[in-house]
Write a protein that holds these residues in place. Sequence first.
Motif, mmCIF file in Angstrom:
data_model
loop_
_atom_site.group_PDB
_atom_site.id
_atom_site.type_symbol
_atom_site.label_atom_id
_atom_site.label_comp_id
_atom_site.label_asym_id
_atom_site.label_seq_id
_atom_site.Cartn_x
_atom_site.Cartn_y
_atom_site.Cartn_z
ATOM 1 N N ASN A 155 0.884 -1.179 0.111
ATOM 2 C CA ASN A 155 -0.071 -0.003 -0.012
ATOM 3 C C ASN A 155 0.913 1.201 0.036
ATOM 4 N N VAL A 156 0.281 2.448 -0.586
ATOM 5 C CA VAL A 156 0.884 3.484 -0.466
ATOM 6 C C VAL A 156 0.166 4.576 0.439
ATOM 7 N N LEU A 157 0.867 5.240 1.240
ATOM 8 C CA LEU A 157 0.296 6.016 2.372
ATOM 9 C C LEU A 157 0.344 7.654 2.260
ATOM 10 N N ILE A 158 -0.408 8.175 2.459
ATOM 11 C CA ILE A 158 -0.172 9.792 2.630
ATOM 12 C C ILE A 158 -0.129 9.584 4.267
ATOM 13 N N THR A 159 1.006 10.172 4.841
ATOM 14 C CA THR A 159 1.371 10.445 6.061
ATOM 15 C C THR A 159 1.169 11.740 6.736
ATOM 16 N N GLY A 160 0.400 12.117 7.724
ATOM 17 C CA GLY A 160 0.154 13.487 8.281
ATOM 18 C C GLY A 160 1.338 13.557 8.988
ATOM 19 N N LEU A 161 2.079 14.671 8.606
ATOM 20 C CA LEU A 161 3.503 15.065 9.362
ATOM 21 C C LEU A 161 3.238 16.547 9.941
ATOM 22 N N SER A 162 3.118 16.803 11.204
ATOM 23 C CA SER A 162 3.192 18.050 11.706
ATOM 24 C C SER A 162 4.323 18.484 12.183
ATOM 25 N N GLY A 163 5.303 17.540 12.417
ATOM 26 C CA GLY A 163 6.682 17.567 12.906
ATOM 27 C C GLY A 163 6.931 17.521 14.295
ATOM 28 N N GLY A 164 5.722 17.087 15.074
ATOM 29 C CA GLY A 164 5.783 16.771 16.451
ATOM 30 C C GLY A 164 6.044 15.294 16.606
ATOM 31 N N ALA A 165 6.276 15.008 17.978
ATOM 32 C CA ALA A 165 6.630 13.573 18.225
ATOM 33 C C ALA A 165 6.139 12.608 17.532
ATOM 34 N N ASP A 166 4.785 12.532 17.632
ATOM 35 C CA ASP A 166 3.979 11.331 17.341
ATOM 36 C C ASP A 166 4.184 11.398 15.692
ATOM 37 N N SER A 167 3.787 12.156 14.922
ATOM 38 C CA SER A 167 3.860 12.214 13.499
ATOM 39 C C SER A 167 5.291 11.970 12.894
ATOM 40 N N MET A 168 6.310 12.170 13.765
ATOM 41 C CA MET A 168 7.661 12.069 13.078
ATOM 42 C C MET A 168 8.022 10.388 13.414
ATOM 43 N N ALA A 169 7.525 9.956 14.560
ATOM 44 C CA ALA A 169 7.421 8.400 14.906
ATOM 45 C C ALA A 169 6.661 7.587 13.876
ATOM 46 N N MET A 198 6.393 3.867 9.519
ATOM 47 C CA MET A 198 5.726 3.305 8.476
ATOM 48 C C MET A 198 6.802 3.087 7.150
ATOM 49 N N THR A 199 7.705 3.920 7.085
ATOM 50 C CA THR A 199 8.733 4.034 5.982
ATOM 51 C C THR A 199 9.778 2.551 6.358
ATOM 52 N N LEU A 200 10.179 2.370 7.612
ATOM 53 C CA LEU A 200 10.779 1.090 7.960
ATOM 54 C C LEU A 200 10.024 -0.325 7.889
ATOM 55 N N LEU A 201 8.713 -0.024 8.011
ATOM 56 C CA LEU A 201 7.898 -1.377 7.770
ATOM 57 C C LEU A 201 7.553 -1.737 6.126
ATOM 58 N N GLY A 202 8.251 -0.684 5.256
ATOM 59 C CA GLY A 202 8.145 -1.058 3.821
ATOM 60 C C GLY A 202 7.022 -0.115 3.039
ATOM 61 N N TYR A 203 6.350 0.420 3.433
ATOM 62 C CA TYR A 203 5.354 1.285 2.798
ATOM 63 C C TYR A 203 5.768 2.612 2.220
ATOM 64 N N ARG A 204 5.159 3.012 1.014
ATOM 65 C CA ARG A 204 5.834 4.094 0.383
ATOM 66 C C ARG A 204 5.002 5.189 0.954
ATOM 67 N N CYS A 205 5.579 6.097 1.698
ATOM 68 C CA CYS A 205 4.946 7.036 2.104
ATOM 69 C C CYS A 205 5.051 8.490 1.596
ATOM 70 N N ILE A 206 3.903 9.441 1.599
ATOM 71 C CA ILE A 206 4.216 10.615 1.129
ATOM 72 C C ILE A 206 3.784 11.491 2.144
ATOM 73 N N ALA A 207 4.803 12.359 2.693
ATOM 74 C CA ALA A 207 4.595 13.156 4.003
ATOM 75 C C ALA A 207 3.665 14.255 3.625
ATOM 76 N N ALA A 208 2.742 14.490 4.184
ATOM 77 C CA ALA A 208 1.720 15.819 4.025
ATOM 78 C C ALA A 208 1.627 16.655 5.319
ATOM 79 N N HIS A 209 1.998 17.888 5.032
ATOM 80 C CA HIS A 209 2.017 18.827 6.484
ATOM 81 C C HIS A 209 0.987 19.959 5.964
ATOM 82 N N CYS A 210 0.306 20.437 7.139
ATOM 83 C CA CYS A 210 -0.511 21.337 7.299
ATOM 84 C C CYS A 210 -0.104 22.702 8.035
ATOM 85 N N ASN A 238 -2.909 8.848 -5.803
ATOM 86 C CA ASN A 238 -3.594 7.613 -6.064
ATOM 87 C C ASN A 238 -3.087 6.479 -4.740
ATOM 88 N N ALA A 239 -3.084 7.075 -3.510
ATOM 89 C CA ALA A 239 -2.778 6.447 -2.350
ATOM 90 C C ALA A 239 -3.630 5.517 -1.916
#
Length: 439
Positions: A19-33, A38-50, A115-116
Amino acid sequence: MLQKIKSYIAQKRLLENDNVLITGLSGGADSMALLDIMTLLGYRCIAAHCNFHLRGEESEEDARFVKKWCKESDIEFTSIDFNTRQYAADKKISIEMAARELRYAWFEIVRKQFNADAIAVAHHKDDSVETVLMNLIRGTGISGLSGISPQNGKVIRPMLCVSRVEIENYLVERQIPFRTDSTNLEDIYTRNHIRLNVLPMLQKINPSVNETIFRTAENLAEAEKIYKKAVHADIEVVLKNNRIDIEALKLSASPLSVLFEILSPLGFHPAVIDDVKAGLDASPGKQFFSPTHRLIKDRTCFLIDKIKKTESDDPIYFIDAVSQEISTPVNLAIKLTGVPKLIDKKSRMLYADVAKLQFPLKLRKWQAGDRFIPFGMKGKKKLSDFFTDQKFNLKEKEETWLLLSGEEVVWVVGHRADNRFKITPATERVLQIELKTMK
């Protein structure tokens, strides 16, 4: 922790391996982890920041930080800027709600763009516990006590199985930097107050209170599945065409639960729903309101009606002698003909003697004091009495239109013609109108 989250994803069936993932990324501890895991688990991640532009320079630093991190980590990155305060003011909602609406709406746009398969957000076990307490304080049904769901449509939460402490330890171990939102340290928001004040007090009573609440919420989530199956079976019997059958409701296992599940999504406050339950035997005409809907008590049912934003005065439409179509809330097919050989006696049809009509005709909603002579009768009758005889409910009355010649009623549209305008052996031309369908 990687294995723990991998197992949780499999247990909850959140993702497939490719699966391809849109990953919410605020920069805080939770989203950085989350992004790292998810990257280490082998998923293709597109980081999305608001960037909500709520904390001045801090917001700008967050945006620069996440963009730089993704570039250095060779992770696809996209971002957006929002005028959150203006959006909240326009929608008349809280800043928190505005940010949530903007975030998830944009995440879905990005998901389609790339197309995630899913949108991964960084809620964890402690967030779910705080949500349960917030809902409990505000008042909620069983759903609100079930915590945060691991999946809601395309949005998934792979880290609900781990705590804030576990996440912080993971970041230290992996030497991953993160930003700290200064507002998380202020207790002016309900969630922060629970996190900073309420939970520490509860932990003095039970050091494992977070885990206890989380497990209880999971148990309630399972119980909710049984509850919903039973209640929805009752709803199928009780609710038909926006009408709640009162007798069927009384026979349900839990009338209050059925009402809650029907009315809560429409914005009705729990206290109002209690009043509805208490008013099952109230007189017809009683109304209950939410910001978007109203519930009208009829003789045998409650009518659910969406509140329409209209002008203070109902509009008036005019029909000239040659109109074939008219754009109004009622769809009318109009003809000028000779005397028809066959008369359709259904109430959706009007046949009126053109010579007796004063053009242009008027089409408007009925008003208190309106009278007409029902077809086949001689004396005038108040529309309000006609409605009573026909057992109209309040909603049906409000939606009734009249066709008028001058100030005289020609037709209670779709219900009864006026006797004064009927065709006779002397009639030469006929106005024929058919009520098609209500818009």
